[in-house]
Design a protein around this motif. Structure first.
Motif, PDB file in Angstrom:
ATOM      1  N   UNK A  38      19.882  18.734   8.929  1.00 33.97           N
ATOM      2  CA  UNK A  38      19.844  20.194   9.029  1.00 33.97           C
ATOM      3  C   UNK A  38      19.006  20.630  10.227  1.00 33.97           C
ATOM      4  N   UNK A  39      17.911  19.921  10.474  1.00 33.81           N
ATOM      5  CA  UNK A  39      17.038  20.245  11.610  1.00 33.81           C
ATOM      6  C   UNK A  39      17.808  20.102  12.917  1.00 33.81           C
ATOM      7  N   UNK A  40      18.485  18.976  13.061  1.00 35.67           N
ATOM      8  CA  UNK A  40      19.221  18.702  14.292  1.00 35.67           C
ATOM      9  C   UNK A  40      20.331  19.732  14.510  1.00 35.67           C
ATOM     10  N   UNK A  41      21.134  19.964  13.481  1.00 36.21           N
ATOM     11  CA  UNK A  41      22.234  20.916  13.610  1.00 36.21           C
ATOM     12  C   UNK A  41      21.743  22.328  13.881  1.00 36.21           C
ATOM     13  N   UNK A  42      20.670  22.723  13.204  1.00 36.86           N
ATOM     14  CA  UNK A  42      20.103  24.055  13.375  1.00 36.86           C
ATOM     15  C   UNK A  42      19.602  24.253  14.801  1.00 36.86           C
ATOM     16  N   UNK A  43      18.832  23.281  15.296  1.00 36.14           N
ATOM     17  CA  UNK A  43      18.263  23.412  16.631  1.00 36.14           C
ATOM     18  C   UNK A  43      19.343  23.394  17.712  1.00 36.14           C
ATOM     19  N   UNK A  44      20.368  22.599  17.527  1.00 42.75           N
ATOM     20  CA  UNK A  44      21.471  22.589  18.496  1.00 42.75           C
ATOM     21  C   UNK A  44      22.131  23.966  18.547  1.00 42.75           C
ATOM     22  N   UNK A  45      22.315  24.589  17.380  1.00 44.39           N
ATOM     23  CA  UNK A  45      22.940  25.907  17.323  1.00 44.39           C
ATOM     24  C   UNK A  45      22.058  26.957  17.999  1.00 44.39           C
ATOM     25  N   UNK A  46      20.765  26.911  17.724  1.00 42.83           N
ATOM     26  CA  UNK A  46      19.837  27.884  18.314  1.00 42.83           C
ATOM     27  C   UNK A  46      19.785  27.735  19.828  1.00 42.83           C
ATOM     28  N   UNK A  47      19.693  26.500  20.296  1.00 39.52           N
ATOM     29  CA  UNK A  47      19.629  26.258  21.742  1.00 39.52           C
ATOM     30  C   UNK A  47      20.915  26.697  22.439  1.00 39.52           C
ATOM     31  N   UNK A  48      22.042  26.521  21.763  1.00 40.55           N
ATOM     32  CA  UNK A  48      23.324  26.965  22.338  1.00 40.55           C
ATOM     33  C   UNK A  48      23.342  28.484  22.483  1.00 40.55           C
ATOM     34  N   UNK A  49      22.871  29.196  21.456  1.00 38.21           N
ATOM     35  CA  UNK A  49      22.845  30.664  21.517  1.00 38.21           C
ATOM     36  C   UNK A  49      21.887  31.134  22.601  1.00 38.21           C
ATOM     37  N   UNK A  50      20.721  30.482  22.698  1.00 39.47           N
ATOM     38  CA  UNK A  50      19.762  30.833  23.741  1.00 39.47           C
ATOM     39  C   UNK A  50      20.368  30.671  25.130  1.00 39.47           C
ATOM     40  N   UNK A  51      21.081  29.578  25.310  1.00 44.00           N
ATOM     41  CA  UNK A  51      21.696  29.305  26.612  1.00 44.00           C
ATOM     42  C   UNK A  51      22.792  30.312  26.921  1.00 44.00           C
ATOM     43  N   UNK A  52      23.555  30.687  25.897  1.00 44.11           N
ATOM     44  CA  UNK A  52      24.680  31.603  26.085  1.00 44.11           C
ATOM     45  C   UNK A  52      24.217  33.040  26.283  1.00 44.11           C
TER      46      UNK A  52
ATOM     47  N   UNK B  81       6.073  20.955  21.180  1.00 47.28           N
ATOM     48  CA  UNK B  81       7.490  20.926  20.820  1.00 47.28           C
ATOM     49  C   UNK B  81       8.099  19.560  21.113  1.00 47.28           C
ATOM     50  N   UNK B  82       7.815  19.022  22.293  1.00 54.22           N
ATOM     51  CA  UNK B  82       8.331  17.692  22.636  1.00 54.22           C
ATOM     52  C   UNK B  82       7.777  16.623  21.700  1.00 54.22           C
ATOM     53  N   UNK B  83       6.484  16.746  21.375  1.00 49.87           N
ATOM     54  CA  UNK B  83       5.863  15.763  20.487  1.00 49.87           C
ATOM     55  C   UNK B  83       6.520  15.788  19.113  1.00 49.87           C
ATOM     56  N   UNK B  84       6.828  16.987  18.632  1.00 43.23           N
ATOM     57  CA  UNK B  84       7.460  17.109  17.315  1.00 43.23           C
ATOM     58  C   UNK B  84       8.870  16.548  17.334  1.00 43.23           C
ATOM     59  N   UNK B  85       9.605  16.799  18.405  1.00 47.42           N
ATOM     60  CA  UNK B  85      10.961  16.280  18.507  1.00 47.42           C
ATOM     61  C   UNK B  85      10.965  14.754  18.618  1.00 47.42           C
ATOM     62  N   UNK B  86       9.976  14.196  19.310  1.00 45.06           N
ATOM     63  CA  UNK B  86       9.841  12.738  19.366  1.00 45.06           C
ATOM     64  C   UNK B  86       9.540  12.172  17.989  1.00 45.06           C
ATOM     65  N   UNK B  87       8.674  12.854  17.262  1.00 46.04           N
ATOM     66  CA  UNK B  87       8.334  12.427  15.900  1.00 46.04           C
ATOM     67  C   UNK B  87       9.575  12.422  15.016  1.00 46.04           C
ATOM     68  N   UNK B  88      10.464  13.373  15.251  1.00 47.18           N
ATOM     69  CA  UNK B  88      11.699  13.486  14.475  1.00 47.18           C
ATOM     70  C   UNK B  88      12.818  12.601  15.032  1.00 47.18           C
ATOM     71  N   UNK B  89      12.501  11.857  16.117  1.00 41.75           N
ATOM     72  CA  UNK B  89      13.450  10.959  16.767  1.00 41.75           C
ATOM     73  C   UNK B  89      14.663  11.711  17.310  1.00 41.75           C
ATOM     74  N   UNK B  90      14.386  12.858  17.942  1.00 42.18           N
ATOM     75  CA  UNK B  90      15.432  13.687  18.527  1.00 42.18           C
ATOM     76  C   UNK B  90      15.216  13.823  20.037  1.00 42.18           C
ATOM     77  N   UNK B  91      15.219  12.694  20.714  1.00 37.39           N
ATOM     78  CA  UNK B  91      14.991  12.692  22.152  1.00 37.39           C
ATOM     79  C   UNK B  91      16.044  13.508  22.902  1.00 37.39           C
ATOM     80  N   UNK B  92      17.273  13.519  22.387  1.00 33.70           N
ATOM     81  CA  UNK B  92      18.353  14.239  23.076  1.00 33.70           C
ATOM     82  C   UNK B  92      18.074  15.734  23.141  1.00 33.70           C
ATOM     83  N   UNK B  93      17.329  16.255  22.166  1.00 34.81           N
ATOM     84  CA  UNK B  93      17.039  17.680  22.162  1.00 34.81           C
ATOM     85  C   UNK B  93      15.958  18.058  23.173  1.00 34.81           C
ATOM     86  N   UNK B  94      15.126  17.084  23.553  1.00 34.44           N
ATOM     87  CA  UNK B  94      14.047  17.375  24.502  1.00 34.44           C
ATOM     88  C   UNK B  94      14.616  17.842  25.830  1.00 34.44           C
TER      89      UNK B  94
END
Length: 289
Positions: free
Chosen positions: A33-47, A260-273
């Motif tokens: 849920x974290x990964x999917x949610x953040x991908x959606x938010x980042x997409x909206x921010x970019x758009x 933010x980067x540290x938290x994403x690394x902790x969650x093993x979501x390097x692609x989101x960084x």
């Protein structure tokens, strides 16, 4: 014109959780849920590249609707534990990203969105709401659009009328008459969408139906005044009276990139960084930060 993007965070979380296969860290902490949610938010921010961006959540405390009706949303399954664990993390990531998170005890995200929309309009902003909830369509106006994040469908005044047969402000009146199985809201027996539209053409509103209930009941003998009044209360947005929002509270703050980067690394979501870094650069060009 300046734009405020408003997200129904609770709806986005559920969508993210059930749309993706189960994901977890090496230690077994669920992250889908974290990964999917953040991908959606980042997409909206970019758009959208909007300076004003807010995420509203349902508060975990019992709501005013649940107090009014014990059967409200009673058919919905309870929240899975793996999803429950991810919600605080999602809110933490949003705050690190500089996005305001707003929730109010006793109220749903829709109610918060309703209040914030009204305030945003008073500040001269237009509003784009991301939510799949039909109830939220009652907010659509010349300066308010609703985007269904699942289908991508954009609702302006014309689209609401095309799909539902009534103007946006009559959506709760329509839903009170036909009911809403998703939220376990009982409508009036014998009234479907087409009939409800005709009823509203005649009476104009639920308030007017209640004022002329004997006449209404003559046509719909199964109608119950108390149940209709309750259904209308349940589908109508109820802005939290204790909530006070000023314009600067709708604006994004500078993100805490290191945390933010540290938290994403902790969650093993390097692609989101990389995505976060790119979004930060895009937004910086809009003088957000």
């Amino acid at each position: 014109m300046r734009v405020l993007c408003l997200l129904d965070g609770s709806a986005f979380i559920y969508r993210s959780f059930f749309a993706l296969p189960p994901l977890s860290t090496k230690d077994g902490f669920p992250t889908g849920a974290i990964y999917g949610f953040m991908r959606a938010v980042l997409h909206i921010l970019k758009t959208e590249k909007a300076r004003c961006f807010v995420v509203a959540f349902d508060h975990p405390a019992p709501t005013i609707r649940k107090e009014a009706s014990s059967t409200y949303k009673s058919k919905r399954p309870s929240m899975p534990d793996p999803l429950r664990l991810q919600i605080p993390v999602i809110k933490e990531l949003l705050k690190l990203l500089g996005i305001p998170v707003i929730e109010v005890p006793g109220y749903e995200a829709d109610d918060v969105i309703g209040y914030i929309t009204e305030r945003a309009l008073s500040f001269g902003l237009s509003v784009r709401i991301y939510s799949p909830d039909k109830d939220i369509l009652q907010l659509v106006s010349q300066k308010v659009q609703v985007i269904n994040p699942i289908s991508g469908e954009v609702f302006d005044i014309k689209r609401v009328e095309e799909k539902f047969g009534v103007k946006p402000h009559l959506i709760p009146h329509l839903l009170a008459l036909v009911g809403d199985q998703t939220d376990n809201i009982e409508g009036v027996k014998g009234i479907g969408k087409k009939t409800a539209i005709k009823v509203l053409e005649k009476y104009g509103s639920i308030e007017n139906i209640l004022r002329n209930f004997d006449d209404f009941k003559a046509s719909f003998p199964h109608a119950d005044r108390d149940k209709l009044e309750l259904s209308y209360y349940l589908v109508k947005l109820q802005p939290p009276p204790e909530l006070t929002i000023e314009e600067d509270q709708l604006c994004m703050k500078e993100p805490n990139m290191e945390a933010l980067k540290a938290k994403l690394l902790e969650l093993e979501m390097k692609s989101l960084i990389k995505d976060v870094e790119n979004i930060s650069k895009v937004l910086s060009q809009r003088e957000l930060f």
